[in-house]
Design a protein around this motif. Structure first.
Motif, mmCIF file in Angstrom:
data_model
loop_
_atom_site.group_PDB
_atom_site.id
_atom_site.type_symbol
_atom_site.label_atom_id
_atom_site.label_comp_id
_atom_site.label_asym_id
_atom_site.label_seq_id
_atom_site.Cartn_x
_atom_site.Cartn_y
_atom_site.Cartn_z
ATOM 1 N N ALA A 116 16.264 25.795 10.843
ATOM 2 C CA ALA A 116 15.247 25.915 11.890
ATOM 3 C C ALA A 116 13.856 26.070 11.274
ATOM 4 C CB ALA A 116 15.567 27.092 12.797
ATOM 5 N N SER A 117 13.721 26.967 10.295
ATOM 6 C CA SER A 117 12.391 27.167 9.698
ATOM 7 C C SER A 117 11.925 25.902 9.002
ATOM 8 C CB SER A 117 12.392 28.292 8.659
ATOM 9 O OG SER A 117 13.310 29.263 8.959
ATOM 10 N N ARG A 118 12.862 25.191 8.385
ATOM 11 C CA ARG A 118 12.480 23.988 7.656
ATOM 12 C C ARG A 118 11.908 22.952 8.626
ATOM 13 N NH1 ARG A 118 17.115 23.361 4.771
ATOM 14 N NH2 ARG A 118 17.807 21.664 6.101
ATOM 15 N N TRP A 119 12.622 22.741 9.729
ATOM 16 C CA TRP A 119 12.133 21.764 10.701
ATOM 17 C C TRP A 119 10.815 22.211 11.315
ATOM 18 C CZ3 TRP A 119 13.372 16.890 11.632
ATOM 19 C CH2 TRP A 119 14.593 16.422 11.135
ATOM 20 N N THR A 120 10.711 23.508 11.620
ATOM 21 C CA THR A 120 9.471 24.008 12.200
ATOM 22 C C THR A 120 8.302 23.711 11.274
ATOM 23 O OG1 THR A 120 10.832 25.813 12.995
ATOM 24 C CG2 THR A 120 8.465 26.032 13.302
ATOM 25 N N LEU A 121 8.492 23.991 9.980
ATOM 26 C CA LEU A 121 7.408 23.784 9.021
ATOM 27 C C LEU A 121 7.064 22.308 8.887
ATOM 28 C CD1 LEU A 121 8.255 26.397 6.256
ATOM 29 C CD2 LEU A 121 6.256 26.361 7.741
ATOM 30 N N SER A 122 8.098 21.457 8.854
ATOM 31 C CA SER A 122 7.843 20.014 8.728
ATOM 32 C C SER A 122 7.050 19.510 9.924
ATOM 33 C CB SER A 122 9.161 19.241 8.635
ATOM 34 O OG SER A 122 9.855 19.640 7.488
ATOM 35 N N LEU A 123 7.484 19.916 11.128
ATOM 36 C CA LEU A 123 6.775 19.484 12.335
ATOM 37 C C LEU A 123 5.350 20.022 12.338
ATOM 38 C CD1 LEU A 123 9.564 19.776 15.053
ATOM 39 C CD2 LEU A 123 8.564 17.701 14.067
ATOM 40 N N LEU A 124 5.201 21.241 11.860
ATOM 41 C CA LEU A 124 3.876 21.858 11.794
ATOM 42 C C LEU A 124 2.958 21.028 10.907
ATOM 43 C CD1 LEU A 124 2.382 24.499 12.681
ATOM 44 C CD2 LEU A 124 2.928 25.378 10.403
ATOM 45 N N GLY A 125 3.468 20.610 9.749
ATOM 46 C CA GLY A 125 2.669 19.819 8.813
ATOM 47 C C GLY A 125 2.215 18.512 9.433
ATOM 48 N N VAL A 126 3.181 17.784 10.018
ATOM 49 C CA VAL A 126 2.856 16.502 10.646
ATOM 50 C C VAL A 126 1.915 16.726 11.824
ATOM 51 C CG1 VAL A 126 3.821 14.535 11.882
ATOM 52 C CG2 VAL A 126 5.029 15.479 9.908
ATOM 53 N N GLY A 127 2.219 17.754 12.623
ATOM 54 C CA GLY A 127 1.399 18.058 13.798
ATOM 55 C C GLY A 127 -0.029 18.387 13.412
ATOM 56 N N LEU A 128 -0.206 19.192 12.368
ATOM 57 C CA LEU A 128 -1.550 19.569 11.928
ATOM 58 C C LEU A 128 -2.341 18.339 11.509
ATOM 59 C CD1 LEU A 128 -1.100 22.858 9.849
ATOM 60 C CD2 LEU A 128 -2.336 22.551 12.009
ATOM 61 N N PHE A 129 -1.669 17.438 10.776
ATOM 62 C CA PHE A 129 -2.342 16.241 10.291
ATOM 63 C C PHE A 129 -2.854 15.401 11.461
ATOM 64 C CE2 PHE A 129 -2.048 11.706 9.243
ATOM 65 C CZ PHE A 129 -2.951 11.648 8.191
ATOM 66 N N PHE A 130 -1.935 15.104 12.415
ATOM 67 C CA PHE A 130 -2.343 14.267 13.533
ATOM 68 C C PHE A 130 -3.319 15.002 14.457
ATOM 69 C CE2 PHE A 130 1.259 11.699 12.199
ATOM 70 C CZ PHE A 130 0.721 10.431 12.314
ATOM 71 N N GLY A 131 -3.124 16.310 14.583
ATOM 72 C CA GLY A 131 -4.034 17.101 15.408
ATOM 73 C C GLY A 131 -5.456 17.017 14.871
ATOM 74 N N ALA A 132 -5.596 17.203 13.557
ATOM 75 C CA ALA A 132 -6.916 17.160 12.942
ATOM 76 C C ALA A 132 -7.530 15.766 13.101
ATOM 77 C CB ALA A 132 -6.805 17.520 11.458
ATOM 78 N N TRP A 133 -6.696 14.759 12.910
ATOM 79 C CA TRP A 133 -7.152 13.373 13.049
ATOM 80 C C TRP A 133 -7.635 13.125 14.493
ATOM 81 C CZ3 TRP A 133 -3.389 8.662 11.949
ATOM 82 C CH2 TRP A 133 -4.103 7.465 12.080
ATOM 83 N N LEU A 134 -6.826 13.594 15.432
ATOM 84 C CA LEU A 134 -7.140 13.404 16.842
ATOM 85 C C LEU A 134 -8.450 14.097 17.216
ATOM 86 C CD1 LEU A 134 -5.440 11.911 18.999
ATOM 87 C CD2 LEU A 134 -4.672 14.142 19.799
ATOM 88 N N ILE A 135 -8.584 15.341 16.788
ATOM 89 C CA ILE A 135 -9.776 16.102 17.143
ATOM 90 C C ILE A 135 -11.013 15.467 16.519
ATOM 91 C CG2 ILE A 135 -10.972 18.301 16.754
ATOM 92 C CD1 ILE A 135 -8.144 19.616 17.005
ATOM 93 N N ALA A 136 -10.885 15.082 15.247
ATOM 94 C CA ALA A 136 -12.033 14.511 14.539
ATOM 95 C C ALA A 136 -12.487 13.208 15.182
ATOM 96 C CB ALA A 136 -11.678 14.287 13.073
ATOM 97 N N THR A 137 -11.549 12.407 15.680
ATOM 98 C CA THR A 137 -11.927 11.104 16.217
ATOM 99 C C THR A 137 -12.256 11.160 17.699
ATOM 100 O OG1 THR A 137 -9.561 10.669 16.431
ATOM 101 C CG2 THR A 137 -10.672 9.735 14.534
ATOM 102 N N GLU A 138 -11.350 11.735 18.488
ATOM 103 C CA GLU A 138 -11.582 11.802 19.935
ATOM 104 C C GLU A 138 -12.737 12.738 20.239
ATOM 105 O OE1 GLU A 138 -9.914 10.096 22.518
ATOM 106 O OE2 GLU A 138 -9.000 8.909 20.932
ATOM 107 N N GLY A 139 -12.944 13.746 19.407
ATOM 108 C CA GLY A 139 -14.038 14.687 19.603
ATOM 109 C C GLY A 139 -15.381 14.113 19.189
ATOM 110 N N GLY A 140 -15.374 12.872 18.695
ATOM 111 C CA GLY A 140 -16.621 12.208 18.341
ATOM 112 C C GLY A 140 -17.246 12.671 17.023
#
Ligand SMILES: Nc1ncnc2c1ncn2[C@@H]1O[C@H](COP(=O)(O)OP(=O)(O)OP(=O)(O)O)[C@@H](O)[C@H]1O
Ligand SMILES: [Mg+2]
Lengths: 294, 251
Positions: free
Chosen positions: A48-72
């Motif tokens: 469970a912790s392993r999957w949580t961390l993996s999803l967190l890593g991927v999520g953070l990457f796309f989240g940052a990308w999304l915010i940086a681009t959609e946020g202008g």
């Protein structure tokens, strides 16, 4: 087989010390404990912790990308948003026949890689197991490893012309040398004790080679193939640099020419996905082929 | 003539810096057929070196070894070896490991099957015959290694601290099992250990070795009755042997 080197038996492979590091209590560790496990070297995590961390890593990457681009914060010209890239990718596949490009590149990468493997496996195994063979070709092999595959593109154009063989040859050159050296190291590292015990059971050189050395190193060789097919994918752009009309590499190069940033990124993402898929395929095959290791 | 005869064996190892080191100096040894002999000595006294010379894995600087009347130069199936770290083949099942030597020597399939089956039974692993080594405990792995070494009916079984990596209880069960196997097979055994109790409990003869340079310094004949049971360690004779060996090893 006479005159074997004195064998070293003083350092028995002791079982690793069991204890806290092994995650002895698997059922719901406390939060403090879970957090502690993140910072203890070699500590095992729960699934469970392993999957949580993996999803967190991927999520953070796309989240940052999304915010940086959609946020202008970044111009779409430099970095389009993930949503734009995804819709571009869908359009390329459904309307522009990108699947043909994917197939063309996959075919090149696989051909070059499997040709390289077909040659690198015997060469590596011979270099790793026979001192004479090693002395004969290792200097050439380890020098060739430092030559960039892209430097061979002009040469291959002169030798082969601008055609499919020339593209496949780039992948071949890029993967053959690291693979052969990797396999040589793997073959050479089969434990001496295993060889000695085979000798004491009456094995001759041929039997030792085919019944002990080869089976002992095949799992690691398959793993080496998995690592080097990753390298093969990274050469796809170089391979398609000259005179390709279809392929993911050429799609990326053309997109760059017309400043279609979203298409460049879509192409890169696509290569990445295919790389991950081949990686999974090799891991899966490894489990199926070598059940005794799992 | 004795089953195993080593005459004037010396082994020198070259070293990274400094003079070559004499691991073993002019050692003589004779083992009668069917005897259980232990080599006992402190770490670094050359026990493994001597065993490996007899096994044919280490080339001696001087001297010769004969086994069953034949001078040996290479490792071979007449000398079964069992190592401390098992060295099983992970890609073969328990049965595959035990059958390995027999197949190498092209025994007929039917016989391979029966001989391996009997040996697996002898070491008590019938339930595990089709499992890979990965799932076995240390003691079980060593039992597979013993069965594998015995399969070719060697003239002598050479064992290098085979139980050294096992916990005390498993170790004592393995000792009993080994004595049991030995009582049935009457194979000649040369067993290396640095554990005094283990040596006295198992052996007909204990050869005590010493360092600087490595050599055999004493030859004890152990007159304890067989079959030996675990409480023999409490007997007066046992204690006396132990006292003598201890004082020898302290020097
Ligand atoms: N391959 C080798 N190269 C150089 N020196 C060696 C080699 N093998 C053993 N020696 C040396 O020979 C001596 C005897 O080693 P050996 O392994 O026979 O000892 P041992 O009695 O088996 O010790 P232990 O109980 O620790 O296993 C040691 O001093 C060791 O350093
Ligand atoms: Mg030793």
């Amino acid at each position: 087989m006479s005159g074997l080197v004195p064998h070293l038996s003083q350092s028995p492979a002791k079982a690793p010390a069991r204890g806290a590091l092994d995650g002895a209590d698997k059922q719901s560790p406390s939060w403090a404990r879970r957090l502690g496990d993140c910072f203890r070297p070699r500590a095992e995590l729960t699934t469970a912790s392993r999957w949580t961390l993996s999803l967190l890593g991927v999520g953070l990457f796309f989240g940052a990308w999304l915010i940086a681009t959609e946020g202008g914060l970044i111009q779409p010209f430099f970095l389009p948003s993930p949503i734009a890239v995804l819709s571009r990718l869908v359009a390329m596949i459904t309307q522009e026949g990108f699947l043909i490009d994917i197939w063309a590149s996959t075919f090149r990468v696989m051909s070059g890689f499997f040709l390289a493997a077909a040659l690198a496996i015997p060469v590596g195994v011979l270099v790793g197991n026979f001192a004479a063979f090693r002395a004969l070709i290792e200097p050439l092999l380890s020098t060739a490893r430092y030559l960039p595959a892209s430097a061979f593109v002009p040469l291959m154009i002169i030798w082969l012309g601008i055609n499919e063989e020339q593209k496949i040859s780039v992948i071949f050159i890029g993967t053959f040398f690291p693979l052969a050296l990797l396999i040589a190291d793997i073959s050479a590292s089969v434990s001496k004790d295993m060889l000695n015990s085979a000798y004491t059971l009456g094995a001759n050189s041929r039997q030792l080679f085919f019944r002990v050395l080869i089976p002992a190193c095949i799992p690691a060789i398959v793993d080496a193939l998995r690592v080097t097919i990753g390298i093969a994918w990274t050469y796809v752009i170089v391979a398609e640099l000259v005179g390709a009309d279809r392929g993911m590499g050429i799609a990326i190069l053309q997109a760059q020419r017309f400043l279609l940033t979203d298409q460049v990124i879509a192409g890169i993402v696509c290569v990445g996905i295919l790389g991950v898929l081949t990686d999974f395929a090799f891991r899966f095959a490894h489990r199926k082929l070598f059940p005794y290791m799992y | 003539m004795s089953q195993v005869v080593a005459e004037n064996i010396s082994v020198k190892f070259t070293r990274h810096k400094g003079e070559p080191r004499t691991a073993l100096a002019e050692t003589d040894l004779a083992i009668e057929e069917g005897d259980f002999v232990c080599l006992l000595g402190p770490s670094g006294c050359g026990k493994s070196t001597l065993l490996n010379v007899i096994g044919g894995l280490t080339v001696a600087s001087t001297g010769t070894v004969t086994v069953g009347g034949q001078v040996i130069a290479n490792p071979g199936p007449d000398r079964g070896m069992v190592f401390q770290n098992y060295s099983l083949y992970p890609w073969l099942t328990v049965r595959g490991n035990v059958e390995f030597g027999l197949r190498l020597n092209n025994w007929p399939a039917q016989r391979v099957r029966t001989v391996a089956g009997e040996l697996i039974d002898l070491v008590g692993l019938t339930d595990y015959a089709d499992q890979y080594p990965k799932v076995l405990s240390g003691g079980m792995r060593q039992r597979v290694a013993i069965a594998r070494a015995l399969a070719l009916e060697p003239k002598v079984l050479l064992m290098d601290e085979p139980f050294g990596a096992l916990d005390a209880q498993t170790r004592s069960r393995m000792q009993e099992l080994l004595l049991d196997i030995w009582a049935r097979k009457r194979t000649t055994v040369l067993f290396v250990t640095h554990d005094i109790e283990e040596a006295i409990y198992l052996a007909d003869r204990v050869l005590v070795m010493s360092t600087g340079p490595g050599r055999i310094v004493e030859d004890f004949r152990i007159e304890l009755p067989r079959p030996r049971v675990a409480d023999v360690v409490a007997s007066r004779e046992f204690t006396e042997y132990r006292r003598q060996m201890l004082s020898l090893l302290r020097h």
